[in-house]
Design a protein around this motif. Structure first.
Motif, short mmCIF file in Angstrom:
data_model
loop_
_atom_site.label_atom_id
_atom_site.label_comp_id
_atom_site.label_asym_id
_atom_site.label_seq_id
_atom_site.Cartn_x
_atom_site.Cartn_y
_atom_site.Cartn_z
N ASP A 144 0.83 -1.20 0.00
CA ASP A 144 0.00 0.00 0.00
C ASP A 144 0.87 1.26 0.00
OD1 ASP A 144 -2.30 -1.55 0.05
OD2 ASP A 144 -2.51 -1.45 2.24
N HIS A 145 1.94 1.23 0.79
CA HIS A 145 2.87 2.36 0.82
C HIS A 145 3.48 2.62 -0.55
CE1 HIS A 145 6.46 4.73 1.80
NE2 HIS A 145 7.19 3.77 1.25
N GLN A 160 2.29 1.68 -3.53
CA GLN A 160 1.28 2.10 -4.50
C GLN A 160 0.86 3.56 -4.28
OE1 GLN A 160 -1.68 -1.14 -4.06
NE2 GLN A 160 -1.14 -1.74 -6.15
N ALA A 161 0.93 4.03 -3.04
CA ALA A 161 0.55 5.41 -2.76
C ALA A 161 1.68 6.40 -3.02
CB ALA A 161 0.09 5.53 -1.29
N HIS A 162 2.89 5.91 -3.19
CA HIS A 162 4.07 6.76 -3.38
C HIS A 162 4.08 7.31 -4.81
CE1 HIS A 162 8.28 8.00 -3.62
NE2 HIS A 162 8.34 7.90 -2.29
N PRO A 163 4.51 8.56 -5.01
CA PRO A 163 4.57 9.13 -6.36
C PRO A 163 5.42 8.31 -7.33
CG PRO A 163 4.84 10.86 -4.71
CD PRO A 163 4.86 9.56 -3.97
N GLY A 215 4.37 3.75 -9.11
CA GLY A 215 3.52 3.30 -10.20
C GLY A 215 4.06 2.15 -11.01
N ARG A 275 -5.80 -5.58 -4.92
CA ARG A 275 -5.03 -4.36 -5.14
C ARG A 275 -4.65 -4.18 -6.60
NH1 ARG A 275 -4.71 -5.65 0.05
NH2 ARG A 275 -4.03 -4.14 1.64
#
Length: 364
Positions: free
Chosen positions: A104-105, A107-110, A113, A141
């Motif tokens: 999750d960390h 995937q949320a990071h700029p 991707g 996910r």
């Protein structure tokens, strides 16, 4: 055939080679003069090949999770030293959830991707009690999931539902099979393994695998039976597809041809046969700078059964901690991970020989 045969784990026999440090010492003791610099130093050969800073990361694409060393088999070439006696090393729910939090960390990071795959390995990953939970959470996910399967586990009553269960979730199944002939497979994995493997492949075909469906990819993974390097992956794939279809009416989508890594039980076999020096010379003599860019340690994070993190599954088994300011997946930080330099030792020559070798097959 004079290849490695089924055995018991180094851990169970309490042999000196059960210690990762002893394995590194055995490799360091080999007098090597091949390779680009003739020093037997993987780092120096990297620098001579244009990697002045050592191995630097590429964008993170894969999270590989070794969810336990427990396995229903004890193959002689296993670099994990897994087996039925490795009951203590099995990832618990807390570590599984920590892996998911790290995903999750990312995937949320700029810069997260690029992550597209979660690669589940072992041991036999299916033996972990949280295997199905982890698969479902990763699929939810939007990630591609790979199950690294030894095939024979699919014939155990408790796991016979898995071919269909995995197919319904679009999980890629990457299966170990040393050779498309019985002699080569049983020589490496034990008598009776080949027949069980063919039955498991037939069950996967029946579930829709190996038919060209991109959502039901069936990959076979082969390691040489003996002390030589993997052959041409493309040529072997064509040969294997024709032979397995002709003799057993089973099919698969692609083949990965990997070099055996000079560590753990394969290292023990090389030492017993007096072939370690020759095998290491063979690896260094085939050192291929073109294979470096695609090494799995550059685009993958490897998570151990206890949540500790490593550059790759091989470094994990040698307990070579990654050069980052945290040691557990619960504290994973993508920025720090991408700033590191990959740790290397002599076993790394196994991944850079010939066409290269990684969990995704040839790299050059």
């Amino acid at each position: 055939m004079d290849g490695p045969k089924r055995t018991t784990s180094l851990y169970g026999r309490r042999t000196p080679l059960a210690r990762p440090a002893a394995q590194i010492e055995a490799l360091d003791a080999v007098d090597l003069a091949a390779g680009p610099t003739g020093t037997g130093s993987f780092h120096r050969d990297l620098v001579a090949s244009g990697w002045e800073r050592g191995l630097t990361p590429a964008p993170l694409e894969i999270v590989q999770i070794n969810i336990g060393k427990l396995c229903n088999m004890t193959c002689r070439h296993c670099h994990v030293d897994s087996g039925p006696d490795r009951t203590e090393e099995n990832m618990d729910r807390a570590a599984v959830d920590a892996c998911l939090a790290a995903i999750d960390h990312i995937q949320a990071h700029p810069d997260g991707g690029s992550l597209h795959t979660v690669d589940l390995t072992g041991g036999a990953p299916e033996l972990n009690p949280h295997f199905e939970y982890l698969v479902d959470e990763c699929v939810a996910r939007g990630l591609h999931v790979i199950d690294r399967c030894n095939l024979t586990i699919l014939l155990v009553r408790r796991y016979r539902h898995l071919p269909q269960w995995l197919a319904e979730r679009g999980v890629e199944v990457a299966c170990s099979l040393p050779h498309y002939r019985k002699l080569g497979t049983d020589a490496q994995r034990g008598d009776g393994t080949y027949d069980k493997s063919i039955r498991a492949l037939a069950a996967l075909n029946e579930a829709g695998y190996g038919q060209g469906d991109p959502d039901k990819v069936l990959t076979l993974v082969t390691n040489p039976v003996g002390s030589f390097l993997a052959g041409s992956q493309a040529s072997l794939e064509a040969e294997w597809k024709a032979a397995l279809q002709r003799y057993h009416s089973v099919s698969f989508d692609r083949l990965f041809a990997l070099n055996n890594m000079p560590m753990s039980r394969y290292l023990e076999w090389l030492l017993e046969k007096g072939q370690l020096d020759a095998y290491m010379d063979r690896l260094l003599g085939a050192f291929n700078p073109a294979a470096i860019d695609g090494l799995m340690c550059r685009n993958t994070i490897s998570v151990g059964w206890d949540g500790k993190i490593y550059d790759c599954d091989f470094n994990q088994q040698l307990e070579m901690d990654a050069a980052v300011p945290f040691g557990h997946v619960a504290d994973f930080d993508l920025d720090a991970w991408q700033a590191r330099t990959v740790r290397t030792e002599r076993h790394c020559y196994g991944c850079t020989a010939g066409a290269g070798s990684s969990c995704g097959g040839a790299t050059a």
